[in-house]
Design a protein around this motif. Structure first.
Motif, PDB file in Angstrom:
ATOM      1  N   GLY A  16      86.349  78.736  -3.877  1.00 44.49           N
ATOM      2  CA  GLY A  16      86.404  77.550  -4.728  1.00 44.49           C
ATOM      3  C   GLY A  16      86.365  77.950  -6.192  1.00 44.49           C
ATOM      4  N   PRO A  19      83.885  74.130 -10.987  1.00 46.64           N
ATOM      5  CA  PRO A  19      82.795  74.584 -11.862  1.00 46.64           C
ATOM      6  C   PRO A  19      81.823  75.550 -11.166  1.00 46.64           C
ATOM      7  N   LYS A  47      94.210  75.559  -5.608  1.00 45.85           N
ATOM      8  CA  LYS A  47      94.557  74.504  -6.574  1.00 45.85           C
ATOM      9  C   LYS A  47      94.968  75.105  -7.913  1.00 45.85           C
ATOM     10  N   ASN A  58      90.072  67.771  -9.781  1.00 41.49           N
ATOM     11  CA  ASN A  58      88.899  67.914  -8.910  1.00 41.49           C
ATOM     12  C   ASN A  58      88.073  66.625  -8.841  1.00 41.49           C
ATOM     13  N   PRO A 151      93.772  79.320  -0.555  1.00 41.41           N
ATOM     14  CA  PRO A 151      92.562  78.769   0.056  1.00 41.41           C
ATOM     15  C   PRO A 151      92.092  79.645   1.220  1.00 41.41           C
ATOM     16  N   ALA A 185      81.597  77.809  -2.853  1.00 47.76           N
ATOM     17  CA  ALA A 185      81.620  76.840  -3.969  1.00 47.76           C
ATOM     18  C   ALA A 185      82.768  75.874  -3.718  1.00 47.76           C
ATOM     19  N   GLY A 187      82.788  72.713  -2.637  1.00 48.95           N
ATOM     20  CA  GLY A 187      82.606  71.267  -2.815  1.00 48.95           C
ATOM     21  C   GLY A 187      82.493  70.528  -1.492  1.00 48.95           C
ATOM     22  N   LEU A 192      86.701  73.083   5.048  1.00 52.28           N
ATOM     23  CA  LEU A 192      86.022  74.365   5.240  1.00 52.28           C
ATOM     24  C   LEU A 192      84.527  74.175   5.537  1.00 52.28           C
ATOM     25  N   THR A 211      84.218  57.083  -2.789  1.00 51.05           N
ATOM     26  CA  THR A 211      84.200  56.267  -4.001  1.00 51.05           C
ATOM     27  C   THR A 211      85.664  55.958  -4.360  1.00 51.05           C
ATOM     28  N   THR A 256      85.797  54.284 -12.466  1.00 51.77           N
ATOM     29  CA  THR A 256      85.121  54.837 -11.286  1.00 51.77           C
ATOM     30  C   THR A 256      84.302  53.725 -10.643  1.00 51.77           C
ATOM     31  N   VAL A 310      76.757  76.876  -3.186  1.00 50.80           N
ATOM     32  CA  VAL A 310      76.311  76.372  -4.494  1.00 50.80           C
ATOM     33  C   VAL A 310      77.089  75.109  -4.869  1.00 50.80           C
ATOM     34  N   GLY A 322      76.920  66.124 -11.649  1.00 51.89           N
ATOM     35  CA  GLY A 322      77.238  67.106 -10.605  1.00 51.89           C
ATOM     36  C   GLY A 322      77.630  68.456 -11.192  1.00 51.89           C
ATOM     37  N   ILE A 323      78.296  68.413 -12.350  1.00 49.88           N
ATOM     38  CA  ILE A 323      78.752  69.690 -12.933  1.00 49.88           C
ATOM     39  C   ILE A 323      77.540  70.481 -13.437  1.00 49.88           C
ATOM     40  N   GLU A 324      76.542  69.769 -13.925  1.00 49.24           N
ATOM     41  CA  GLU A 324      75.327  70.462 -14.370  1.00 49.24           C
ATOM     42  C   GLU A 324      74.596  71.064 -13.166  1.00 49.24           C
TER      43      GLU A 324
HETATM   44  C1  LIG Z   1      83.767  59.491  -8.423  1.00 44.22           C
HETATM   45  C2  LIG Z   1      83.020  60.679  -8.948  1.00 44.22           C
HETATM   46  C3  LIG Z   1      82.753  60.782 -10.307  1.00 44.22           C
HETATM   47  C4  LIG Z   1      82.049  61.882 -10.802  1.00 44.22           C
HETATM   48  N1  LIG Z   1      81.792  61.962 -12.127  1.00 44.22           N
HETATM   49  C5  LIG Z   1      81.110  63.008 -12.624  1.00 44.22           C
HETATM   50  C6  LIG Z   1      80.885  63.126 -14.019  1.00 44.22           C
HETATM   51  O1  LIG Z   1      81.327  62.285 -14.813  1.00 44.22           O
HETATM   52  N2  LIG Z   1      80.174  64.192 -14.483  1.00 44.22           N
HETATM   53  C7  LIG Z   1      79.681  65.148 -13.627  1.00 44.22           C
HETATM   54  O2  LIG Z   1      79.012  66.084 -14.080  1.00 44.22           O
HETATM   55  N3  LIG Z   1      79.915  65.072 -12.292  1.00 44.22           N
HETATM   56  C8  LIG Z   1      80.618  64.045 -11.781  1.00 44.22           C
HETATM   57  N4  LIG Z   1      80.888  63.982 -10.440  1.00 44.22           N
HETATM   58  C9  LIG Z   1      80.422  65.067  -9.580  1.00 44.22           C
HETATM   59  C10 LIG Z   1      81.297  66.314  -9.759  1.00 44.22           C
HETATM   60  O3  LIG Z   1      82.646  65.983  -9.534  1.00 44.22           O
HETATM   61  C11 LIG Z   1      80.891  67.423  -8.787  1.00 44.22           C
HETATM   62  O4  LIG Z   1      79.500  67.496  -8.705  1.00 44.22           O
HETATM   63  C12 LIG Z   1      81.417  68.779  -9.212  1.00 44.22           C
HETATM   64  O5  LIG Z   1      82.822  68.766  -9.248  1.00 44.22           O
HETATM   65  C13 LIG Z   1      80.948  69.855  -8.233  1.00 44.22           C
HETATM   66  O6  LIG Z   1      81.537  71.082  -8.547  1.00 44.22           O
HETATM   67  P1  LIG Z   1      81.854  72.130  -7.388  1.00 44.22           P
HETATM   68  O7  LIG Z   1      82.467  73.289  -8.068  1.00 44.22           O
HETATM   69  O8  LIG Z   1      80.655  72.305  -6.553  1.00 44.22           O
HETATM   70  O9  LIG Z   1      82.926  71.399  -6.442  1.00 44.22           O
HETATM   71  P2  LIG Z   1      84.406  70.920  -6.771  1.00 44.22           P
HETATM   72  O10 LIG Z   1      84.521  70.510  -8.172  1.00 44.22           O
HETATM   73  O11 LIG Z   1      84.729  69.938  -5.704  1.00 44.22           O
HETATM   74  O12 LIG Z   1      85.280  72.225  -6.585  1.00 44.22           O
HETATM   75  C14 LIG Z   1      85.501  72.776  -5.319  1.00 44.22           C
HETATM   76  C15 LIG Z   1      86.716  73.694  -5.401  1.00 44.22           C
HETATM   77  O13 LIG Z   1      86.809  74.381  -4.160  1.00 44.22           O
HETATM   78  C16 LIG Z   1      88.176  74.425  -3.803  1.00 44.22           C
HETATM   79  N5  LIG Z   1      88.244  74.584  -2.356  1.00 44.22           N
HETATM   80  C17 LIG Z   1      87.996  73.655  -1.408  1.00 44.22           C
HETATM   81  N6  LIG Z   1      88.208  74.184  -0.193  1.00 44.22           N
HETATM   82  C18 LIG Z   1      88.616  75.459  -0.383  1.00 44.22           C
HETATM   83  C19 LIG Z   1      89.005  76.494   0.500  1.00 44.22           C
HETATM   84  N7  LIG Z   1      89.046  76.318   1.814  1.00 44.22           N
HETATM   85  N8  LIG Z   1      89.379  77.683  -0.038  1.00 44.22           N
HETATM   86  C20 LIG Z   1      89.354  77.865  -1.392  1.00 44.22           C
HETATM   87  N9  LIG Z   1      89.011  76.916  -2.267  1.00 44.22           N
HETATM   88  C21 LIG Z   1      88.635  75.722  -1.763  1.00 44.22           C
HETATM   89  C22 LIG Z   1      88.753  73.119  -4.304  1.00 44.22           C
HETATM   90  O14 LIG Z   1      90.173  73.231  -4.484  1.00 44.22           O
HETATM   91  C23 LIG Z   1      88.013  72.937  -5.611  1.00 44.22           C
HETATM   92  O15 LIG Z   1      88.711  73.484  -6.700  1.00 44.22           O
HETATM   93  C24 LIG Z   1      81.600  62.900  -9.913  1.00 44.22           C
HETATM   94  C25 LIG Z   1      81.890  62.807  -8.559  1.00 44.22           C
HETATM   95  C26 LIG Z   1      82.602  61.715  -8.080  1.00 44.22           C
HETATM   96  C27 LIG Z   1      82.915  61.636  -6.624  1.00 44.22           C
END
Ligand SMILES: Cc1cc2nc3c(=O)[nH]c(=O)nc-3n(C[C@H](O)[C@H](O)[C@H](O)COP(=O)(O)OP(=O)(O)OC[C@H]3O[C@@H](n4cnc5c(N)ncnc54)[C@H](O)[C@@H]3O)c2cc1C
Length: 449
Positions: A16, A19, A47, A58, A151, A185, A187, A192, A211, A256, A310, A322-324
């Motif tokens: 992933g 972030p 992606k 994302n 992926p 990472a 998500g 997966l 949502t 949203t 993570v 969520g990003i934090e």
């Molecule tokens: C409607 C909504 C609004 C939100 N608004 C906010 C906001 O304003 N501010 C904020 O801080 N948070 C917000 N969030 C939360 C935030 O989007 C997430 O907490 C954050 O993106 C998590 O980061 P991550 O890297 O864990 O996961 P993700 O951002 O989901 O990244 C996961 C990555 O893994 C990749 N991946 C998936 N499967 C595979 C695989 N099999 N092989 C390789 N790669 C893969 C995906 O392509 C993706 O790039 C919001 C969430 C939602 C649902």
């Protein structure tokens, strides 16, 4: 068994490139350099964040929490201005016909930054790269990680536990990578997570529900006029819909909507129209729409020997920032891996325990706060008391307190626990009762007239 630990030349596979993936690469590199280790770090993600629309996105509202913004700056990760679509100075809360404006108390302007996770909504065109996720991934790459644009389809434990884990890409089932450490990472919007559950070490992905999100394009002159450079939050009196937000982003507004668990996603558009004031932006045509999953619990046992989850796949703050959370969990997991070891015990003691304290336990207070907010939104008298108290012209202690509570609920700047105890402040409760009495007496007087 010999202790599982990172060594010079150890291979790390990060699944992933959102972030959590980029932060993990950054912190693993940073700590390993400090520890005197040279790691080979690969980030896998199919992606391309430089694409617009769903192919690069994302799925998120794209509000960068102030705390995160500063934490990134302290790490030397300074988001360039061209990647920030808007700098906002507060929120407007709409509750029934009442309206409450909340801005930063110290009067500083533009502390809330908004971004697009991909390179903008479908059909949008920007002269330069604006994607937030691309910026972080490029930062991780420049810091020494390799990005493999594929992926991962499957992860397997080796027969001999002292050997590295095996990863298979989707493009070619035969193509296998090996890694001494795997960081999940990925998500929650991925299959997966189910595969990882099937690996049998006890992982259970976080609970989620769907949502609704749309990107609405408007000529830029209309957005400041309509939204006053603030995020608008609508709290409808609905058993189905929890809240709707309108977030300005340059020439676009992200809408949203978050419902209650189990809401049929098809119902979102109609509910949104009803909740957001008629004639507003919600009635404009959207350039793209999606139904992303939001996390409502943390994962169960997001670690094993040589593997740690993570970001959203591990621990994420309830409904906020969520990003934090991705930043916090990536840093904790990287520290545990570099300084303590790669066995499940090390992750349990030095990752899980800290994440439990900082995120999971605090989420319990968050749940109670959101529940009480739902109750208040549905009861007109309670709603009125809150809005009148917060809008009090005399800037009383109670008015300041309630504004502090709402500001931190909206921005996520303070832990839920701190907000929760502020709600039970004796002075505030007394003011609440006095205000309630005033409203009731007013109503009785009107009835008697
Ligand atoms: C409607 C909504 C609004 C939100 N608004 C906010 C906001 O304003 N501010 C904020 O801080 N948070 C917000 N969030 C939360 C935030 O989007 C997430 O907490 C954050 O993106 C998590 O980061 P991550 O890297 O864990 O996961 P993700 O951002 O989901 O990244 C996961 C990555 O893994 C990749 N991946 C998936 N499967 C595979 C695989 N099999 N092989 C390789 N790669 C893969 C995906 O392509 C993706 O790039 C919001 C969430 C939602 C649902």
């Amino acid at each position: 068994m010999t202790r599982l630990a990172l060594k010079n030349g150890s291979r790390v596979a990060i699944i992933g490139g959102g972030p959590a993936g980029s932060f993990s690469a950054y912190f693993l590199k940073k700590y390993s350099i400090a520890y005197g280790l040279d790691l080979q770090i690969n980030i896998f993600d199919g992606k391309d964040f430089l694409q617009n629309g769903p192919r690069g996105c994302n799925l998120c509202a794209g509000v960068i929490a102030e705390n995160l913004f500063h934490a990134l700056e302290r790490e030397g990760i300074v988001l360039p201005e061209e990647r920030i679509l808007s700098r906002l100075d507060g929120y407007v809360l709409h509750s029934g016909e009442d309206r409450l404006e909340l801005t930063e108390e110290n009067g500083s302007r533009g502390t809330i930054a908004t971004v697009f996770r991909g390179n903008g909504p479908r059909y949008s065109q920007f002269p330069d790269a604006i994607s937030f996720d691309d910026y972080l991934l490029t930062f991780a790459r420049d810091f020494g990680a390799e990005v493999i644009p594929q992926p991962i389809a499957d992860i397997r434990f080796p027969q001999d536990p002292s050997q590295p884990l095996q990863l298979y890409t989707r493009a070619d089932e035969e193509k296998m990578y090996e890694a001494e450490l795997v960081v999940g990472a990925f998500g929650v919007n991925t299959r997966l997570a189910e595969q990882v559950e099937k690996m049998g070490f006890g992982y259970q992905r976080p609970a989620t529900f769907l949502t609704y999100q749309t990107e609405i394009g408007l000529p830029s002159k209309r957005i400041p006029h309509k939204l006053e450079n603030r995020i608008h939050v609508y709290l409808p009196r609905s058993r189905l819909l929890r809240y709707v937000t309108l977030t300005p982003k340059g020439d676009f507004v992200t809408l949203t909507a978050v419902g209650h668990k189990g809401l049929d996603p098809k119902k979102y558009p109609a509910l949104v129209q009803k909740a957001v004031l008629a004639g507003s932006i919600a009635e404009e045509t959207a350039s793209c729409a999606c139904f992303p999953k939001i996390v409502t619990s943390t994962a169960v046992k997001p670690y094993s020997n040589r593997m740690v989850m993570v970001g959203d796949a591990g621990y994420s703050r309830y409904y906020k920032n969520g990003i934090e959370s991705a930043f916090i969990t990536s840093r904790l997991a990287a520290k545990a891996a570099v300084y303590h070891g790669l066995d499940a015990r090390s992750f349990a003691d030095f990752y899980h325990r800290s994440a439990l304290r900082i995120i999971s336990r605090d989420n319990e207070y968050g749940r109670l706060l959101f529940f009480s907010n739902d109750v208040i939104s549905r009861l007109p008298l309670f709603r009125k008391i809150h809005v009148q108290l917060a809008n009090a012209k005399n800037h009383s202690r109670s008015a300041r307190k309630i504004r502090w509570i709402l500001w931190n609920m909206l921005t996520g700047n303070a832990p839920y626990k701190k907000i929760f105890f502020a709600v039970f402040d004796l002075g505030l409760q007394v003011s609440f009762l006095i205000q309630a009495l005033k409203i009731v007496i007013d109503r009785i007087k009107k009835l008697l007239k």
